[in-house]
Design a protein around this motif. Sequence first.
Motif, PDB file in Angstrom:
ATOM      1  N   THR A 186       0.807  -1.210   0.000  1.00  0.00           N
ATOM      2  CA  THR A 186       0.000   0.000   0.000  1.00  0.00           C
ATOM      3  C   THR A 186       0.843   1.264   0.000  1.00  0.00           C
ATOM      4  N   VAL A 187       0.196   2.418  -0.304  1.00  0.00           N
ATOM      5  CA  VAL A 187       0.891   3.699  -0.184  1.00  0.00           C
ATOM      6  C   VAL A 187       0.785   4.246   1.246  1.00  0.00           C
ATOM      7  N   LEU A 188      -0.131   3.664   2.025  1.00  0.00           N
ATOM      8  CA  LEU A 188      -0.346   4.188   3.375  1.00  0.00           C
ATOM      9  C   LEU A 188       0.819   3.835   4.287  1.00  0.00           C
ATOM     10  N   ALA A 189       1.479   4.850   4.836  1.00  0.00           N
ATOM     11  CA  ALA A 189       2.665   4.599   5.661  1.00  0.00           C
ATOM     12  C   ALA A 189       2.420   4.827   7.154  1.00  0.00           C
ATOM     13  N   GLN A 190       1.185   5.157   7.537  1.00  0.00           N
ATOM     14  CA  GLN A 190       0.936   5.506   8.942  1.00  0.00           C
ATOM     15  C   GLN A 190       0.874   4.306   9.864  1.00  0.00           C
ATOM     16  N   GLU A 191       1.346   4.517  11.098  1.00  0.00           N
ATOM     17  CA  GLU A 191       1.324   3.478  12.121  1.00  0.00           C
ATOM     18  C   GLU A 191      -0.068   2.903  12.319  1.00  0.00           C
ATOM     19  N   GLU A 192      -1.087   3.785  12.309  1.00  0.00           N
ATOM     20  CA  GLU A 192      -2.463   3.332  12.594  1.00  0.00           C
ATOM     21  C   GLU A 192      -2.893   2.298  11.580  1.00  0.00           C
ATOM     22  N   ASP A 193      -2.508   2.539  10.294  1.00  0.00           N
ATOM     23  CA  ASP A 193      -2.938   1.609   9.252  1.00  0.00           C
ATOM     24  C   ASP A 193      -2.197   0.287   9.387  1.00  0.00           C
ATOM     25  N   ARG A 194      -0.900   0.397   9.707  1.00  0.00           N
ATOM     26  CA  ARG A 194      -0.090  -0.813   9.906  1.00  0.00           C
ATOM     27  C   ARG A 194      -0.683  -1.652  11.037  1.00  0.00           C
ATOM     28  N   GLU A 195      -1.008  -0.977  12.136  1.00  0.00           N
ATOM     29  CA  GLU A 195      -1.579  -1.667  13.298  1.00  0.00           C
ATOM     30  C   GLU A 195      -2.899  -2.330  12.961  1.00  0.00           C
ATOM     31  N   ALA A 196      -3.775  -1.579  12.264  1.00  0.00           N
ATOM     32  CA  ALA A 196      -5.098  -2.118  11.919  1.00  0.00           C
ATOM     33  C   ALA A 196      -4.971  -3.407  11.128  1.00  0.00           C
ATOM     34  N   CYS A 197      -3.997  -3.447  10.213  1.00  0.00           N
ATOM     35  CA  CYS A 197      -3.805  -4.655   9.418  1.00  0.00           C
ATOM     36  C   CYS A 197      -3.233  -5.770  10.275  1.00  0.00           C
ATOM     37  N   LYS A 198      -2.251  -5.423  11.128  1.00  0.00           N
ATOM     38  CA  LYS A 198      -1.647  -6.441  11.997  1.00  0.00           C
ATOM     39  C   LYS A 198      -2.697  -7.125  12.843  1.00  0.00           C
ATOM     40  N   GLN A 199      -3.683  -6.324  13.302  1.00  0.00           N
ATOM     41  CA  GLN A 199      -4.782  -6.871  14.101  1.00  0.00           C
ATOM     42  C   GLN A 199      -5.491  -8.010  13.365  1.00  0.00           C
TER      43      GLN A 199
END
Lengths: 522, 127
Positions: free
Chosen positions: B82-95
């Motif tokens: 993805t182009v999204l580099a924010q921690e929140e997005d990374r975390e949401a996916c990790k969940q």
Amino acid sequence: MSKDTKKQVDELHEKIEGLEIEVSLLRDAYFQLEKAKKALEESERNLNKSQEIAHLGSWHLDIEKNVLTWTDEIYRIFGLKPQEFAATYEAFLERVHPDDRKKVDKAYWTSVKKRQPYNIEHRIIRPDGSIRIVNERCDTEYDKNGKALRSIGNVQDITERKKIEGELNRYKFVIDQSTQQIAFADLEGNITYVNNAWAKDHGYKKEELIGKHLSIFHPETELTTVETFNKTLLKKGHLSGEIVHKRKDGSTFPALMHNFVLKQNNKPIGLIGVAVDITKEKQIDMMKTEFVSLASHQLRTPIGGIKLLLETFKSEGIDHLTTHQQEFLTDIEVSTERMIGLIDQLLDISRLEGGKIDLQLRRVDLPSLVEKTIGALSHLFEEKRIKINYKKPSETLSQIRVDKNLTEQVIQNLLTNAAHYSRKQRARVDISLEEVDGVVILSIKDNGIGISKHEQQEIFTRFFRADNARKVYASGSGLGLYISKMIVRLLNGQLWFKSPGEGKGSTFFLSFPTVASKKSNA
Amino acid sequence: MKKILLIEDDEFYTKTYKYGFEKAGYEMLTAENGDEGLKLLQSEKPDLVLLDLIMPVKDGFDFLKEIRANEALKDTPVIVLTVLAQEEDREACKQCGIDLYLVKTEHSLAEIIKKTEGVMKKRGILE
């Protein structure tokens, strides 16, 4: 002497004694009279004086005889000398302002006929043409048949008071009409006044609000914030801040408040609140942030696409291309990198300005972070033939509590600036760290192009690029230091610089409080 | 030949990733959104999914939630691209449980292919 004569002499003696006593009594009475006369004169003088001070004069109208008697003060108020005044009711009416004569005349005779109190404000004209405003009152006495005998009243010059009232009314009008919400309350927070905007914007009628407590204008959830706000307000005398307000129907809106403590003779006597509904500002702010954020993401996709396409293009080999074509290809790559860098910076700004940064605060060893960043940029320094002098601190420095990635970004910004703005020959950058008074300071000193005195104050502003900087490195965005400054502020640190001037190099300083001490140097 | 499902709405990313992975010897299936992706996942049973996040109709987040709730699909190897580099997005996916989170602009195509192979080796799909 004969018996008769003696009797007559005795009678005479008695009569003389009697007369002497009478004379003596008369003399006493005379002295008493003189004393009383003096007392009366003094009392009249005092009355006169007090009437003068109060601008209040008294009058007496003998209704039957139409004789009007004035005290000295009334003559003063009317600007007349006793000789100039005919001392009748009509003569008085002559001095009343022509536009007010009818109403004064009517009011007086109505009060006499209907036995109502006479209390009226009207204008008079002095002989010199100047106009005064007076307040008149009187009582009327009647005989047993109800016939009006006399009126006893007073006149007070209220011109000054009226002027002040006029000014007050002007201010009151402005406050009432203001689109800002304005409220006055006593020190306990009970409302004494609200203007139209305050009442309307909160959904109340003005009358409903007098006496109510200021706490009704905030939702439950906000009440502790309000309490703290008010405590600070009373201490400092004035305070501004954003607070959520509640309307009569329960709906809320964000407001920017400017509150003051009203003082009289240096003692607090009440509170003044001025509030502005900032719903729109907040919406616009959010829209701006969302727009920049969205735009940055939308831009990143196609630009990332270009990078990827170039890579794939090159993977099939470019040796068959002409030298120029190969060069242009490289230029496309460089230009794309710049665009990506700029978009990243804009994204940073939108997050920093919008307060949407999730700080990951950890204990960090600043020297290691610096060393790591120097290592990551070593190719840049080699390329530009810049000598890096890193002075490792002689003793272990205390740790700092910051977001590691953001701090690294700032150090990288400072080091790349030192590289971009270095001098062409014998360029060097001296990097050192020290701990002073509970604060760790990183200094990065270059012998490069420096910063001219008149441009120094703009260095940290958005998009600013100094003229000499543009010449040696044309493609800078002017955002690096702006972003660094914002990050440092967020992390409770300080970022500043020194430069003797253009061509004389610059030293940038970055400091953070150590974790042992609780001192914030914001 | 191992099969990779690429769920991506941008035509240029699709073209270049398909090109790169096919050259590296993989069979590539492509879908333009999460909906199409789900259909292909169920019908073709690829060995790994490369998943974009921002897509119309059904985005990557919803796709992830749905496959993790599905007994048959929940163990599918997924790499978010993805182009999204924010921690929140990374975390949401990790969940939701993913194998790897890659930011497109941070890696070259060659690196992406290498990391994908790394995940496939870890999952026992490749030796």
